[in-house]
Motif scaffolding. Structure first.
Motif, PDB file in Angstrom:
ATOM      1  N   VAL A 240       7.071 -25.002 -36.709  1.00  0.00           N
ATOM      2  CA  VAL A 240       5.877 -25.197 -37.534  1.00  0.00           C
ATOM      3  C   VAL A 240       5.055 -23.916 -37.632  1.00  0.00           C
ATOM      4  O   VAL A 240       4.425 -23.638 -38.656  1.00  0.00           O
ATOM      5  N   SER A 241       5.067 -23.099 -36.561  1.00  0.00           N
ATOM      6  CA  SER A 241       4.276 -21.868 -36.576  1.00  0.00           C
ATOM      7  C   SER A 241       4.740 -20.896 -37.656  1.00  0.00           C
ATOM      8  O   SER A 241       3.973 -20.040 -38.105  1.00  0.00           O
ATOM      9  N   PHE A 242       6.001 -21.031 -38.099  1.00  0.00           N
ATOM     10  CA  PHE A 242       6.493 -20.171 -39.183  1.00  0.00           C
ATOM     11  C   PHE A 242       5.952 -20.614 -40.546  1.00  0.00           C
ATOM     12  O   PHE A 242       6.128 -19.899 -41.545  1.00  0.00           O
ATOM     13  N   LEU A 243       5.323 -21.786 -40.585  1.00  0.00           N
ATOM     14  CA  LEU A 243       4.761 -22.287 -41.850  1.00  0.00           C
ATOM     15  C   LEU A 243       3.318 -21.842 -42.051  1.00  0.00           C
ATOM     16  O   LEU A 243       2.698 -22.210 -43.058  1.00  0.00           O
ATOM     17  N   TYR A 244       2.747 -21.070 -41.117  1.00  0.00           N
ATOM     18  CA  TYR A 244       1.340 -20.683 -41.231  1.00  0.00           C
ATOM     19  C   TYR A 244       0.996 -19.986 -42.546  1.00  0.00           C
ATOM     20  O   TYR A 244      -0.065 -20.229 -43.110  1.00  0.00           O
ATOM     21  N   PRO A 245       1.870 -19.115 -43.078  1.00  0.00           N
ATOM     22  CA  PRO A 245       1.522 -18.488 -44.371  1.00  0.00           C
ATOM     23  C   PRO A 245       1.551 -19.466 -45.540  1.00  0.00           C
ATOM     24  O   PRO A 245       0.965 -19.201 -46.586  1.00  0.00           O
ATOM     25  N   LEU A 246       2.241 -20.610 -45.372  1.00  0.00           N
ATOM     26  CA  LEU A 246       2.390 -21.596 -46.456  1.00  0.00           C
ATOM     27  C   LEU A 246       1.332 -22.691 -46.288  1.00  0.00           C
ATOM     28  O   LEU A 246       1.619 -23.826 -45.908  1.00  0.00           O
ATOM     29  N   SER A 247       0.104 -22.344 -46.594  1.00  0.00           N
ATOM     30  CA  SER A 247      -1.017 -23.256 -46.338  1.00  0.00           C
ATOM     31  C   SER A 247      -0.888 -24.568 -47.091  1.00  0.00           C
ATOM     32  O   SER A 247      -1.150 -25.644 -46.544  1.00  0.00           O
ATOM     33  N   ILE A 248      -0.473 -24.498 -48.355  1.00  0.00           N
ATOM     34  CA  ILE A 248      -0.385 -25.723 -49.179  1.00  0.00           C
ATOM     35  C   ILE A 248       0.620 -26.696 -48.566  1.00  0.00           C
ATOM     36  O   ILE A 248       0.363 -27.905 -48.484  1.00  0.00           O
ATOM     37  N   LEU A 249       1.768 -26.180 -48.134  1.00  0.00           N
ATOM     38  CA  LEU A 249       2.781 -27.044 -47.537  1.00  0.00           C
ATOM     39  C   LEU A 249       2.250 -27.691 -46.264  1.00  0.00           C
ATOM     40  O   LEU A 249       2.470 -28.884 -46.011  1.00  0.00           O
ATOM     41  N   ARG A 250       1.531 -26.916 -45.442  1.00  0.00           N
ATOM     42  CA  ARG A 250       0.956 -27.462 -44.204  1.00  0.00           C
ATOM     43  C   ARG A 250      -0.053 -28.562 -44.514  1.00  0.00           C
ATOM     44  O   ARG A 250      -0.069 -29.615 -43.860  1.00  0.00           O
ATOM     45  N   TYR A 251      -0.887 -28.336 -45.505  1.00  0.00           N
ATOM     46  CA  TYR A 251      -1.894 -29.339 -45.875  1.00  0.00           C
ATOM     47  C   TYR A 251      -1.223 -30.614 -46.379  1.00  0.00           C
ATOM     48  O   TYR A 251      -1.690 -31.727 -46.094  1.00  0.00           O
ATOM     49  N   LEU A 252      -0.119 -30.448 -47.123  1.00  0.00           N
ATOM     50  CA  LEU A 252       0.596 -31.621 -47.631  1.00  0.00           C
ATOM     51  C   LEU A 252       1.190 -32.436 -46.484  1.00  0.00           C
ATOM     52  O   LEU A 252       1.151 -33.669 -46.499  1.00  0.00           O
ATOM     53  N   LEU A 253       1.749 -31.736 -45.502  1.00  0.00           N
ATOM     54  CA  LEU A 253       2.336 -32.433 -44.346  1.00  0.00           C
ATOM     55  C   LEU A 253       1.273 -33.192 -43.561  1.00  0.00           C
ATOM     56  O   LEU A 253       1.464 -34.361 -43.200  1.00  0.00           O
ATOM     57  N   VAL A 254       0.150 -32.522 -43.297  1.00  0.00           N
ATOM     58  CA  VAL A 254      -0.940 -33.180 -42.565  1.00  0.00           C
ATOM     59  C   VAL A 254      -1.503 -34.337 -43.377  1.00  0.00           C
ATOM     60  O   VAL A 254      -1.780 -35.421 -42.848  1.00  0.00           O
ATOM     61  N   GLY A 255      -1.667 -34.119 -44.689  1.00  0.00           N
ATOM     62  CA  GLY A 255      -2.187 -35.172 -45.570  1.00  0.00           C
ATOM     63  C   GLY A 255      -1.264 -36.374 -45.621  1.00  0.00           C
ATOM     64  O   GLY A 255      -1.718 -37.520 -45.618  1.00  0.00           O
ATOM     65  N   ALA A 256       0.064 -36.111 -45.640  1.00  0.00           N
ATOM     66  CA  ALA A 256       1.037 -37.214 -45.674  1.00  0.00           C
ATOM     67  C   ALA A 256       0.959 -38.039 -44.397  1.00  0.00           C
ATOM     68  O   ALA A 256       0.962 -39.274 -44.440  1.00  0.00           O
ATOM     69  N   CYS A 257       0.872 -37.338 -43.259  1.00  0.00           N
ATOM     70  CA  CYS A 257       0.762 -38.052 -41.975  1.00  0.00           C
ATOM     71  C   CYS A 257      -0.546 -38.842 -41.896  1.00  0.00           C
ATOM     72  O   CYS A 257      -0.566 -39.995 -41.464  1.00  0.00           O
ATOM     73  N   GLY A 258      -1.632 -38.210 -42.339  1.00  0.00           N
ATOM     74  CA  GLY A 258      -2.927 -38.888 -42.334  1.00  0.00           C
ATOM     75  C   GLY A 258      -2.943 -40.083 -43.268  1.00  0.00           C
ATOM     76  O   GLY A 258      -3.474 -41.154 -42.931  1.00  0.00           O
ATOM     77  N   GLY A 259      -2.340 -39.927 -44.452  1.00  0.00           N
ATOM     78  CA  GLY A 259      -2.285 -41.024 -45.415  1.00  0.00           C
ATOM     79  C   GLY A 259      -1.471 -42.189 -44.893  1.00  0.00           C
ATOM     80  O   GLY A 259      -1.865 -43.359 -45.038  1.00  0.00           O
ATOM     81  N   PHE A 260      -0.328 -41.883 -44.265  1.00  0.00           N
ATOM     82  CA  PHE A 260       0.505 -42.932 -43.672  1.00  0.00           C
ATOM     83  C   PHE A 260      -0.264 -43.695 -42.611  1.00  0.00           C
ATOM     84  O   PHE A 260      -0.205 -44.930 -42.546  1.00  0.00           O
ATOM     85  N   LEU A 261      -1.011 -42.957 -41.775  1.00  0.00           N
ATOM     86  CA  LEU A 261      -1.769 -43.587 -40.696  1.00  0.00           C
ATOM     87  C   LEU A 261      -2.853 -44.507 -41.260  1.00  0.00           C
ATOM     88  O   LEU A 261      -3.048 -45.635 -40.782  1.00  0.00           O
ATOM     89  N   ILE A 262      -3.555 -44.052 -42.294  1.00  0.00           N
ATOM     90  CA  ILE A 262      -4.625 -44.858 -42.907  1.00  0.00           C
ATOM     91  C   ILE A 262      -4.059 -46.144 -43.504  1.00  0.00           C
ATOM     92  O   ILE A 262      -4.614 -47.241 -43.312  1.00  0.00           O
ATOM     93  N   ILE A 263      -2.949 -46.013 -44.227  1.00  0.00           N
ATOM     94  CA  ILE A 263      -2.325 -47.199 -44.850  1.00  0.00           C
ATOM     95  C   ILE A 263      -1.861 -48.183 -43.781  1.00  0.00           C
ATOM     96  O   ILE A 263      -2.068 -49.397 -43.878  1.00  0.00           O
TER      97      ILE A 263
END
Length: 486
Positions: free
Chosen positions: A431-454
């Motif tokens: 995951v640390s290699f994804l640090y330059p890819l901010s949008i992808l990281r935000y999408l992953l966190v958002g997907a996990c957060g969205g799944f948890l909320i649902i």
């Protein structure tokens, strides 16, 4: 699982978590303030001082609070007298060491890399602080979380706010001493009050209690000291080998891991006493069944936090601390290994295998120090994060081997634990290699957060019912983290 004990442990654990999150939240909020108000050199010097306070606490106070959990079974009707005795004993040892250090003040301050003023503050704090740990140990045994909240939150809030205020009002050259005075001064006053309460409540000093406490606590001193060296010596060694600026970079990066550190610390405050109670009743199987989902959830939280490491570091220190980003992932992954080996330490502690605990931690600390000397010189301060991680991984296998000797290795599934650790290491470093890819990281966190909320929304009725009943097994079952028949 005993329903009443389970409910009490869940409720206590929930409030311990809330309390610790508030405490660490205050530190989390104020760290960006200190990094912007103080120079990097001053931040590094304070990190060095705080590390020495942590390292020397065990030696100065003998960590006699560790005997309270076992004294609860041995001296259940005389626990107040026992607490009074070990409080006075711990303070006496601290006072004697203080006198010795005053006589050799020049040598002590040179070795520790602190001022004489800091040395005085540190030892005055040591003299009164044992009472706080001892009283909190009693509160945790009886799951008296309300008293823990009061005696933890109020001093912590005032100490942090006082430190911030004093740093803001002081001149640049005085900001380091202002932070030390503001934070530790309030804790000294609060601890002195608790000291009087514990001593006057018990009004006792018996050698019988000292003789009981010392065999329990002394082996654990070397364990705690070694564990502290494992977690804090890196900052001291970085200051000596690289300088204050690098120590500041490492310290701020390390502070990002507070998010995951506080989670396990809070859970274990309730988990430890619950485990001792289950082992006391011979209900070992319940421990492993409940631990498995908790391990998975904790590892998952660590990976999610690693995804947000760049934003956390930017928040904590600003742009000037961003060079420390490579340190964050291995530091956080170290808490996964720490969480796993602590499960086995709890078993050893209950079976009074303190010497084993001490030996294991001493070996890991020695490995860590040797690796630090080698790799900090070769690769710089960032190497300390990986050497500390290596030390924690070593501890997991060391303590597992010790638990095998007791014959209790089946309480936890070691293969499962190793798989979780290996998966966490692979994912965390990846995951640390994804640090330059901010949008992808935000999408992953958002997907996990969205799944948890649902998920929580769909299961809200069942979860509310379990929360009202304080049914931890029910919650884990609903979340598909534990089989229904468990």
């Amino acid at each position: 699982m005993d329903e009443t004990v389970g409910r009490k442990a869940l409720k206590a654990g929930t409030w311990y978590t809330i309390c610790t999150f508030i405490l660490k939240g205050l530190t989390f909020i104020t760290t960006p303030i200190f990094t912007r108000l103080m120079s990097e050199e001053a931040v590094g010097s304070y990190a060095n001082f705080a590390a020495w306070v942590t390292i020397l606490t065990s030696v100065a106070t003998l960590d006699l609070y560790t005997s309270v959990s076992l004294a609860h079974f041995e001296y259940k009707d005389r626990l107040k007298e026992f607490m009074s005795t070990i409080t006075l004993m711990g303070s006496l040892v601290s006072a004697v060491l203080y006198g010795i250090c005053v006589l050799f003040r020049d040598q002590v301050t040179e070795v520790l890399g602190i001022s004489e003023y800091m040395m005085h503050v540190m030892f005055i704090y040591f003299i009164v602080s044992p009472a706080v740990s001892i009283l909190h140990s009693k509160f945790r045994i009886y799951l008296q979380y309300k008293y823990t909240l009061i005696t933890s939150l109020l001093p912590a809030i005032f100490s942090i706010l006082t430190a911030v205020l004093m740093v803001v009002l002081s001149e640049e050259k005085d900001k380091l001493n202002a932070r030390v005075t503001g934070y530790y001064g309030v804790w000294i006053l609060a601890s002195a009050g608790i000291f009087l309460y514990v001593v006057l409540k018990g009004r006792c000093f018996k050698l019988e209690y000292v003789k009981f406490a010392l065999p329990v606590a002394l082996p654990l001193i070397l364990h705690t000291l070694s564990n502290t060296i494992l977690s804090s010596s890196d900052r001291v060694m970085i200051k000596k080998m690289c300088g204050d600026t690098e120590a500041a970079l490492y310290s701020v990066a390390y502070s990002c891991a507070m998010v995951v550190a506080v989670l396990w610390t809070s859970v274990n405050q309730a988990w430890g006493p619950w485990c001792y109670e289950k082992m006391h009743r011979g209900e070992d199987k319940d421990i492993g069944r409940v631990a498995r989902p908790i391990i998975l959830v904790f590892a998952g939280v660590v990976i999610l936090v690693i995804l947000l490491a760049p934003e956390l570091l930017l928040l904590m220190g600003g742009e000037k601390y961003m060079p420390a980003l490579p340190v964050v992932a291995p530091v956080m992954l170290g808490y996964v290994a720490q969480m796993l080996y602590t499960l086995y330490v709890n078993i050893e502690y209950y079976h009074k295998k303190q010497k084993q605990i001490m030996l294991g931690t001493m070996i890991a600390a020695a490995i860590n120090v040797v690796l630090n000397v080698i790799f900090i010189n070769l690769f710089g301060y960032a190497a300390a994060a990986y050497t500390t991680l290596a030390g924690y991984v070593a501890l997991l296998f060391i303590h597992y081997s010790f638990v095998r000797r007791i014959g209790k290795q089946d309480i936890y599934d070691m293969k499962f634990n190793v798989m979780v650790l290996a998966g966490s290491l692979a994912l965390g470093i990846g995951v640390s290699f994804l640090y330059p890819l901010s949008i992808l990281r935000y999408l992953l966190v958002g997907a996990c957060g969205g799944f948890l909320i649902i998920f929580l929304y769909r299961r809200r009725k069942e979860l509310k019912a379990c929360l009202r009943k304080k049914d931890i097994a029910g919650i884990l079952t609903i979340c598909h983290l534990m089989k229904k028949e468990d």
